[in-house]
Design a protein around this motif. Structure first.
Motif, short mmCIF file in Angstrom:
data_model
loop_
_atom_site.label_atom_id
_atom_site.label_comp_id
_atom_site.label_asym_id
_atom_site.label_seq_id
_atom_site.Cartn_x
_atom_site.Cartn_y
_atom_site.Cartn_z
N MET A 1 0.84 -1.20 0.00
CA MET A 1 0.00 0.00 0.00
C MET A 1 0.88 1.25 0.00
SD MET A 1 -3.07 0.14 -0.49
CE MET A 1 -4.74 0.50 -0.06
N GLY A 2 0.43 2.28 -0.69
CA GLY A 2 1.21 3.51 -0.78
C GLY A 2 1.07 4.37 0.46
N GLN A 3 1.55 5.58 0.33
CA GLN A 3 1.55 6.52 1.45
C GLN A 3 0.52 7.62 1.22
OE1 GLN A 3 5.14 8.87 1.84
NE2 GLN A 3 5.11 8.64 4.05
N VAL A 4 -0.18 7.98 2.30
CA VAL A 4 -1.19 9.04 2.21
C VAL A 4 -0.75 10.20 3.10
CG1 VAL A 4 -3.61 9.67 2.54
CG2 VAL A 4 -3.01 7.33 1.87
N ILE A 5 -0.66 11.38 2.49
CA ILE A 5 -0.27 12.58 3.24
C ILE A 5 -1.48 13.50 3.35
CG2 ILE A 5 1.25 14.60 3.27
CD1 ILE A 5 3.28 12.89 1.64
N GLY A 6 -1.82 13.86 4.56
CA GLY A 6 -2.96 14.73 4.79
C GLY A 6 -2.54 16.19 4.81
N ILE A 7 -3.32 17.02 4.13
CA ILE A 7 -3.06 18.47 4.14
C ILE A 7 -4.25 19.13 4.80
CG2 ILE A 7 -2.73 20.53 2.73
CD1 ILE A 7 -1.63 18.93 0.60
N THR A 8 -3.97 20.03 5.73
CA THR A 8 -5.06 20.75 6.38
C THR A 8 -4.63 22.18 6.64
OG1 THR A 8 -6.77 20.53 8.08
CG2 THR A 8 -4.49 20.12 8.79
N GLY A 9 -5.57 22.97 7.13
CA GLY A 9 -5.28 24.38 7.40
C GLY A 9 -6.49 24.99 8.07
N GLY A 10 -6.70 26.25 7.80
CA GLY A 10 -7.88 26.93 8.32
C GLY A 10 -8.43 27.80 7.21
N ILE A 11 -9.50 28.48 7.49
CA ILE A 11 -10.10 29.36 6.49
C ILE A 11 -9.06 30.43 6.10
CG2 ILE A 11 -11.18 30.89 8.24
CD1 ILE A 11 -13.62 31.01 6.32
N ALA A 12 -8.87 30.64 4.82
CA ALA A 12 -7.93 31.65 4.29
C ALA A 12 -6.48 31.44 4.72
CB ALA A 12 -8.39 33.06 4.69
N SER A 13 -6.10 30.18 4.99
CA SER A 13 -4.70 29.94 5.37
C SER A 13 -3.85 29.65 4.12
CB SER A 13 -4.58 28.77 6.35
OG SER A 13 -4.87 27.54 5.72
N GLY A 14 -4.54 29.46 2.97
CA GLY A 14 -3.81 29.23 1.73
C GLY A 14 -3.69 27.76 1.35
N LYS A 15 -4.47 26.92 2.02
CA LYS A 15 -4.41 25.47 1.78
C LYS A 15 -4.76 25.11 0.34
CE LYS A 15 -7.74 23.11 3.53
NZ LYS A 15 -8.41 22.80 2.25
N SER A 16 -5.76 25.76 -0.21
CA SER A 16 -6.19 25.44 -1.58
C SER A 16 -5.10 25.74 -2.60
CB SER A 16 -7.45 26.23 -1.94
OG SER A 16 -8.47 25.91 -1.03
N SER A 17 -4.40 26.85 -2.40
CA SER A 17 -3.31 27.21 -3.33
C SER A 17 -2.19 26.17 -3.26
CB SER A 17 -2.73 28.58 -2.97
OG SER A 17 -3.75 29.54 -2.98
N ILE A 18 -1.90 25.69 -2.06
CA ILE A 18 -0.84 24.68 -1.88
C ILE A 18 -1.28 23.36 -2.52
CG2 ILE A 18 0.49 23.34 -0.20
CD1 ILE A 18 1.35 26.26 -0.17
N SER A 19 -2.54 22.99 -2.30
CA SER A 19 -3.06 21.75 -2.90
C SER A 19 -2.98 21.81 -4.41
CB SER A 19 -4.52 21.53 -2.48
OG SER A 19 -4.58 21.07 -1.16
N GLN A 20 -3.33 22.97 -4.95
CA GLN A 20 -3.29 23.17 -6.40
C GLN A 20 -1.85 23.00 -6.93
OE1 GLN A 20 -4.85 27.02 -7.48
NE2 GLN A 20 -4.91 26.55 -9.64
N PHE A 21 -0.89 23.54 -6.18
CA PHE A 21 0.52 23.42 -6.54
C PHE A 21 0.96 21.94 -6.55
CE2 PHE A 21 4.79 23.00 -4.47
CZ PHE A 21 5.56 23.30 -5.57
N ILE A 22 0.55 21.21 -5.51
CA ILE A 22 0.93 19.79 -5.39
C ILE A 22 0.32 18.98 -6.53
CG2 ILE A 22 0.60 17.72 -3.96
CD1 ILE A 22 0.91 19.62 -1.50
N ARG A 23 -0.90 19.34 -6.89
CA ARG A 23 -1.59 18.59 -7.97
C ARG A 23 -1.05 19.00 -9.35
NH1 ARG A 23 -6.64 19.75 -6.78
NH2 ARG A 23 -6.70 21.54 -8.13
N GLU A 24 -1.02 20.31 -9.60
CA GLU A 24 -0.72 20.78 -10.97
C GLU A 24 0.77 20.84 -11.29
OE1 GLU A 24 -2.93 24.38 -11.55
OE2 GLU A 24 -4.85 23.36 -11.22
#
Length: 200
Positions: A1-24
């Motif tokens: 089985m592979g590895q799962v890394i969880g990303i979290t944050g808070g409202i307006a902490s910039g989590k979505s931008s980081i997720s986008q970077f990791i994906r794209e």
């Protein structure tokens, strides 16, 4: 089985931008809890049927989808109903995310990310192997939220205060990415962490 890394944050902490970077830019699969939460309440899904059964068909819009605003206003004022809704939606979201994980690993991926806003609040750390917190100081969080959503300071503070403070989450995360500066600096930090973990 592979590895799962969880990303979290808070409202307006910039989590979505980081997720986008990791994906794209880094090319990893990201399983997003918010997207899963929208998918499980689409017409025909198990959770959708359960919500209609509990809350009634007057929740439906003309296209048979659930009126999220109406549902939101019901559960906002009624703790018992909110718990009932969470009891339907949360297990369905977890199941959906685990199915997506199985699929990604079956397709030969070794590492994937789960973007879970309430990773610590909902005790979902068992779903991931490691956790990354996208952190900002509260003043910066408020400033960004006011700017992004056009909120008053009072409204922005109420939203930030309704979540577990990022300072608390800091103690729980394996790694903290300081996102007070530019996105470029945060991207560098992410790359360093993933290199240390031998993911990239």
């Amino acid at each position: 089985m592979g590895q799962v890394i969880g990303i979290t944050g808070g409202i307006a902490s910039g989590k979505s931008s980081i997720s986008q970077f990791i994906r794209e830019e880094l090319g990893f699969t990201i399983i997003d809890a918010d997207i899963a939460a929208r998918e499980v309440v689409e017409p025909g899904q198990e959770a959708y049927r359960a919500i209609i059964k509990v809350f009634g068909s007057e929740l439906l819009l003309p296209d048979d989808s659930i009126d999220r605003a109406k549902l939101g206003s019901i559960i906002f004022h009624d703790e018992k109903k909110r718990q009932m809704l969470n009891g339907i939606v949360h297990p369905a979201v977890r199941k959906r995310m685990l199915e997506q994980k199985e699929t990604a690993f079956a397709l030969g991926e070794n590492v994937l990310f789960m973007d879970i806003p309430l990773l610590f609040e909902s005790n979902l750390t068992h779903m991931v192997d490691k956790t990354i917190l996208i952190y900002v100081d509260e003043l910066i969080q408020l400033e960004r939220l006011i700017k992004r959503n056009g909120l008053s300071e009072v409204d922005a503070k109420a939203r930030v205060d309704s979540q577990m403070p990022l300072v608390e989450k800091k103690k729980l995360a394996d790694v903290v990415i300081n996102n007070n500066g530019s996105l470029l600096e945060s991207k560098k930090q992410i790359k360093q962490v993933l290199a240390q973990w031998e993911v990239i």
